[in-house]
Scaffold this motif. Structure first.
Motif, short mmCIF file in Angstrom:
data_model
loop_
_atom_site.label_atom_id
_atom_site.label_comp_id
_atom_site.label_asym_id
_atom_site.label_seq_id
_atom_site.Cartn_x
_atom_site.Cartn_y
_atom_site.Cartn_z
N ASP A 171 -163.57 -0.03 102.23
CA ASP A 171 -163.42 -1.25 103.02
C ASP A 171 -164.34 -2.34 102.49
OD1 ASP A 171 -165.96 -1.61 104.92
OD2 ASP A 171 -165.55 0.53 104.69
N LYS A 172 -164.02 -3.57 102.83
CA LYS A 172 -164.84 -4.71 102.43
C LYS A 172 -165.44 -5.41 103.64
CE LYS A 172 -161.07 -8.11 102.28
NZ LYS A 172 -161.64 -9.14 103.15
N SER A 221 -161.91 -13.25 107.11
CA SER A 221 -161.74 -12.31 106.01
C SER A 221 -163.06 -11.69 105.57
CB SER A 221 -161.08 -13.01 104.82
OG SER A 221 -161.88 -14.11 104.39
N ASN A 244 -161.00 -6.13 107.36
CA ASN A 244 -160.15 -5.62 106.29
C ASN A 244 -158.70 -5.91 106.69
OD1 ASN A 244 -162.18 -3.89 104.59
ND2 ASN A 244 -162.60 -3.45 106.74
N TYR A 302 -154.63 -6.06 106.04
CA TYR A 302 -153.51 -5.46 105.31
C TYR A 302 -152.23 -6.15 105.73
CZ TYR A 302 -156.87 -1.82 104.23
OH TYR A 302 -157.99 -1.14 103.78
N SER A 340 -156.99 -11.06 101.96
CA SER A 340 -156.59 -9.71 102.36
C SER A 340 -157.05 -8.65 101.36
CB SER A 340 -155.07 -9.64 102.51
OG SER A 340 -154.43 -9.93 101.28
N ASN A 341 -157.09 -7.41 101.86
CA ASN A 341 -157.32 -6.27 100.97
C ASN A 341 -156.09 -5.98 100.14
OD1 ASN A 341 -159.27 -6.09 103.13
ND2 ASN A 341 -159.71 -4.00 102.46
N LYS A 391 -153.96 -6.55 94.09
CA LYS A 391 -153.75 -6.67 95.54
C LYS A 391 -152.29 -6.70 95.92
CE LYS A 391 -158.00 -9.01 97.03
NZ LYS A 391 -158.51 -10.18 97.78
N LYS A 415 -157.37 0.55 98.56
CA LYS A 415 -157.93 -0.77 98.83
C LYS A 415 -158.19 -0.98 100.32
CE LYS A 415 -157.96 -2.32 94.61
NZ LYS A 415 -159.21 -2.69 93.94
#
Length: 369
Positions: free
Chosen positions: A120-121, A278, A282, A284, A314-315, A345, A369
């Motif tokens: 995750d980011k 963002s 995370n 999607y 987005s991831n 992505k 991702k």
């Protein structure tokens, strides 16, 4: 005996996991698990599981029932058995049902498809307080009193001073007997994710196409919930215009008319700006369509929206194109031409029928991702 029972239970669960894996493709494509979903549990119908049992060999020695008899001797029919008495040519179907948590089911899905753990980011400074109880103290609030330890201390004290009568076992704790649980606060980073589903509901998208989207979405949710503690889902439908709806409307609405895909991407952008920064979420994005779009100009606008906002925010952006006899399938070709394999992505996949859902899940989730 307890250890033996635990061993048997673990062996049985391994057998069940193996049976689920063997039948996973059928479960994914048929959708029978969705109807059996409860509160974080799924009821799995499994084929017969053969357990070890004794089988009689061909023993040629005499024994009970093997004695000599004369032709014409009456043979007892035994006790009548329940049933409708109709003969058949096929063996009976035997099955059982087991309850499996959605989290464990997602783990089985990940093992079978070889899915990597999602990186995750989300911000690491977003945390949730966890209270971990450890140890026992002599002082504390009554709400944390450990009743079992308090009882033991009171019992030991009364026995030591001769104040315990087995015929009248009354235990009265005093202040010195009371024990309390101690705890410490842990700051645990919390990863948050949102899935925004977008679906074309124009006249060319029939019930079968929507069912494929529904099944794919169920398994996407199961895997992402396996990775995130906090998961939001939002639903957008579009034909020439887009609107946000609830989950039931998303899968059951019947629309008609032309298609402007950019209307869904614009609404998706609005939702992200209003609710999901963002840097903290995370994100999607999953878009499902049969590939028809109103014009090349609208397709160009879609690419601009993706390049300038949706992809940087987005991831992952995944486009699943379901086959329809009325759809041209052009939008998938336009995405492949614009992005090719350069943008990690962007995932583009064609889902021809229900049997293709498993491959779609592997394509959408395989990059971690």
């Amino acid at each position: 005996m307890k250890m033996k029972m635990e061993t048997d239970v673990n062996r049985f669960r391994k057998i069940v996991r193996g049976k689920i894996k063997d039948n996973l493709k059928r479960f994914i494509s048929s959708g029978e698990l969705i109807g059996r979903q409860g509160n974080k549990q799924v009821t799995i119908p499994l084929p017969r599981i053969d357990l070890p049992r004794f089988e009689f060999g061909n023993n040629q020695q005499r024994g009970v029932g093997q004695g000599e008899g004369e032709p014409g001797d009456a043979v007892s029919q035994g006790q009548p058995q329940p049933g409708d008495g109709e003969a058949g040519q096929k063996p009976g179907e035997h099955s059982m049902e087991v309850d499996v948590s959605l989290d464990e089911l997602a783990g089985i899905l990940g093992e079978e498809l070889g899915l990597p753990r999602i990186e995750d980011k989300g911000k690491k400074n977003i945390s949730q307080k966890k209270y971990k109880y450890q140890g026992v103290l002599r002082n504390g609030p009554e709400s944390l009193r450990n009743f079992k330890r308090t009882y033991k201390e009171a019992l030991k004290r009364q026995i030591s001073i001769g104040d315990y009568t087995p015929d009248r076992p009354i235990i009265i704790p005093i202040k010195e007997d009371k024990r309390y649980r101690s705890f410490r606060i842990e700051e645990k980073p919390e990863a948050s994710a949102v899935i925004i589903y977008m679906m074309d509901v124009s006249g060319s998208m029939g019930d079968e196409q929507k069912e494929i989207v529904r099944l794919t979405s169920f398994w996407l949710n199961a895997w992402l919930k396996h990775n995130y503690d906090n998961l939001d889902t939002r639903f957008i439908i579009h034909d020439a215009i887009a609107r946000e709806v609830d989950e039931h409307t998303f899968y059951h609405t019947k629309e008609s008319g032309g298609t402007l895909i950019s209307s869904a991407y614009k609404l998706c952008e609005k939702i992200i700006l209003e609710s999901y920064p963002s840097s903290e979420w995370n994100i999607y994005l999953f878009h499902f369509s049969d590939g028809d779009n109103w014009s090349g100009n609208d397709t160009n606008e879609c690419m601009t929206l993706l390049d300038n906002f949706l992809l940087p925010s987005s991831n992952l952006f995944s486009y699943g194109q379901v086959e329809s006899r009325y759809g041209s399938g052009q939008f998938l070709k336009d995405l492949e031409k614009h992005y090719g394999e350069q943008n990690e992505k962007v995932i583009i996949h064609q889902i021809k029928d229900r049997d293709g859902i498993m491959n779609a899940l592997r394509a959408f989730l395989g990059r971690g991702k």
